[in-house]
Scaffold this motif. Structure first.
Motif, PDB file in Angstrom:
ATOM      1  N   ASN A   1      65.472  54.760  73.040  1.00  0.00           N
ATOM      2  CA  ASN A   1      66.703  54.115  72.612  1.00  0.00           C
ATOM      3  C   ASN A   1      67.240  53.171  73.678  1.00  0.00           C
ATOM      4  OD1 ASN A   1      69.209  53.460  71.551  1.00  0.00           O
ATOM      5  ND2 ASN A   1      69.513  55.498  70.719  1.00  0.00           N
TER       6      ASN A   1
ATOM      7  N   PHE B   1      75.287  53.598  74.518  1.00  0.00           N
ATOM      8  CA  PHE B   1      76.175  54.618  73.962  1.00  0.00           C
ATOM      9  C   PHE B   1      75.370  55.751  73.334  1.00  0.00           C
ATOM     10  CE2 PHE B   1      78.483  56.403  70.327  1.00  0.00           C
ATOM     11  CZ  PHE B   1      79.574  56.944  71.001  1.00  0.00           C
ATOM     12  N   GLU B   2      74.400  55.409  72.485  1.00  0.00           N
ATOM     13  CA  GLU B   2      73.578  56.433  71.836  1.00  0.00           C
ATOM     14  C   GLU B   2      72.772  57.221  72.862  1.00  0.00           C
ATOM     15  OE1 GLU B   2      71.275  54.619  68.713  1.00  0.00           O
ATOM     16  OE2 GLU B   2      73.072  53.955  67.641  1.00  0.00           O
ATOM     17  N   ASN B   3      72.330  56.536  73.908  1.00  0.00           N
ATOM     18  CA  ASN B   3      71.588  57.195  74.977  1.00  0.00           C
ATOM     19  C   ASN B   3      72.463  58.248  75.656  1.00  0.00           C
ATOM     20  OD1 ASN B   3      70.432  57.601  77.712  1.00  0.00           O
ATOM     21  ND2 ASN B   3      68.954  56.089  76.988  1.00  0.00           N
TER      22      ASN B   3
ATOM     23  N   ARG C   1      65.862  59.574  73.261  1.00  0.00           N
ATOM     24  CA  ARG C   1      66.648  58.999  74.356  1.00  0.00           C
ATOM     25  C   ARG C   1      65.867  57.941  75.124  1.00  0.00           C
ATOM     26  NH1 ARG C   1      68.006  61.452  79.815  1.00  0.00           N
ATOM     27  NH2 ARG C   1      69.393  59.874  80.578  1.00  0.00           N
TER      28      ARG C   1
ATOM     29  N   VAL D   1      75.147  59.751  74.410  1.00  0.00           N
ATOM     30  CA  VAL D   1      75.446  60.828  73.466  1.00  0.00           C
ATOM     31  C   VAL D   1      74.259  61.784  73.365  1.00  0.00           C
ATOM     32  CG1 VAL D   1      75.880  61.374  71.032  1.00  0.00           C
ATOM     33  CG2 VAL D   1      77.159  59.534  72.149  1.00  0.00           C
ATOM     34  N   THR D   2      73.060  61.248  73.305  1.00  0.00           N
ATOM     35  CA  THR D   2      71.861  62.088  73.233  1.00  0.00           C
ATOM     36  C   THR D   2      71.737  62.941  74.488  1.00  0.00           C
ATOM     37  OG1 THR D   2      70.780  60.393  71.897  1.00  0.00           O
ATOM     38  CG2 THR D   2      69.364  62.075  72.837  1.00  0.00           C
TER      39      THR D   2
ATOM     40  N   ASN E   1      70.184  51.476  73.181  1.00  0.00           N
ATOM     41  CA  ASN E   1      71.632  51.461  73.020  1.00  0.00           C
ATOM     42  C   ASN E   1      72.243  52.438  74.026  1.00  0.00           C
ATOM     43  OD1 ASN E   1      74.234  52.522  72.023  1.00  0.00           O
ATOM     44  ND2 ASN E   1      73.893  51.104  70.330  1.00  0.00           N
TER      45      ASN E   1
END
Length: 176
Positions: free
Chosen positions: A45, A49-51, A42, A53-54, A47
């Motif tokens: 990252n 969105f990915e952050n 996290r 989600v994580t 990004n």
């Protein structure tokens, strides 16, 4: 559990009888490895969105162990709710119970301190609105300042308006 022991230590419970229960030996820290791995992912990252989600996975991981029999499934046209005959194999409710109890105890320490040393306006499972300044750190499991506000109007749990230096913040349960 942990909360009852703390209440006894604080003198809130003078007498008690244990009628039945379970005893668990101190054991493995099952979540430490995966949480540290996800946290490293996290913070590296970029990004958003990915952050998010994580972060969501990290915050909800323990709850999977208390998941019930209800399932939402796609039948090809709509989502339906079904009730399975058995609980999932990963259902180990004590993990979720113990995790939430320890979280409440940690929050309670801050609430108690805030009430004794300033004004306490509001709290939730992951936030404290107070005049007290606590030590902060951006690391995992530490307090972080989400904002500084001059005025707060609290309508109900999870429903409030804050007016601060960067404008207004309106929070309503279920609305990001």
């Amino acid at each position: 559990g942990a909360e009852i022991l703390e209440a006894i230590n604080q003198g809130q419970i003078e007498r008690y009888d244990i009628l039945s229960g379970f005893s668990f030996a101190k054991g493995e820290k099952y979540f430490t490895g995966i949480i540290k791995k996800l946290y490293k992912m996290r913070i590296k990252n970029e990004n958003k969105f990915e952050n998010k989600v994580t972060k969501l996975i990290m915050n909800s991981l323990y709850g999977k162990f208390a998941q019930g029999r209800e399932r939402t499934v796609w039948d090809g046209e709509i989502f339906k709710t079904e009730i399975a005959e058995d609980f999932p194999d990963n259902c180990i409710v004590i993990f979720a119970i113990f995790t939430t109890a320890l979280g409440r105890l940690e929050l309670w320490k801050y609430l108690d301190y805030a009430e004794k040393n300033g004004k306490l306006f509001y709290c939730d499972t992951d936030s404290i609105h107070t005049t007290v300044k606590f030590p902060t750190n951006t690391g995992l499991g530490n307090l972080k300042i989400e904002g500084k506000f001059n005025f707060g109007h609290y309508l109900a749990p999870k429903m409030y308006l804050l007016d601060g230096m960067n404008g207004e913040l309106i929070k309503v349960k279920g609305i990001p």
